[in-house]
Design an enzyme around this catalytic site. Structure first.
Site: not given
Length: 148
Positions: A65-67
């Site tokens: 997961p990344h942002a």
């Protein structure tokens, strides 16, 4: 670029208790908030928005997961090995037990892609992934992920 530039030993959690994907992302947002000073709600919202575009479960029991986060001074990585795999809606439908979270400054999309590539390179090796699953401590996981 080395993963060790963005991952600290204290940002690794081994055998986190079983939770749902949604609760895990919120838990990781809380952990990231403590490390970054950015509000956990902002981080969770960004992670959930990214997941709504498509699962970051890349297969083989791994999710990244990344942002991009406004106001984040520098990229931050967290690693969680789960006590039991969870459904992450991964591309291969295999439940996830290794999660590498990456948050990057909103202005650093190029750097974000470079770090994601570095993480993916480390995790494409079956031996490394197996060793992460067998590791007895956060220190062992750290060494496995940050060796050149």
């Amino acid at each position: 670029m080395q993963l060790s530039d963005h991952l600290a030993l204290e940002n690794i959690a081994v055998d986190l208790p079983f939770v749902s994907k949604h609760k895990l992302l919120r838990q990781l947002a809380d952990m990231s908030s403590l490390k970054s000073g950015i509000d956990a709600g902002i981080i969770a919202k960004a992670l959930l928005a990214r997941e709504n575009l498509g699962s970051t479960g890349i297969g083989r029991g791994i999710a990244i997961p990344h942002a991009l986060i406004e106001g984040l001074p520098k990229s931050l990585a967290l690693v969680a090995r789960l006590a039991r795999p969870i459904d992450f809606e991964a591309v291969d439908d295999i439940p996830v037990d290794i999660v590498v979270l990456l948050l990057s400054p909103a202005s650093g999309q190029g750097q974000n892609l470079n770090i994601l590539s570095c993480i993916a390179r480390q995790l494409r090796d079956d031996h490394t992934v197996g060793a992460i699953r067998a590791a007895r401590s956060a220190e062992e996981v750290f060494v496995l992920l940050t060796r050149s």
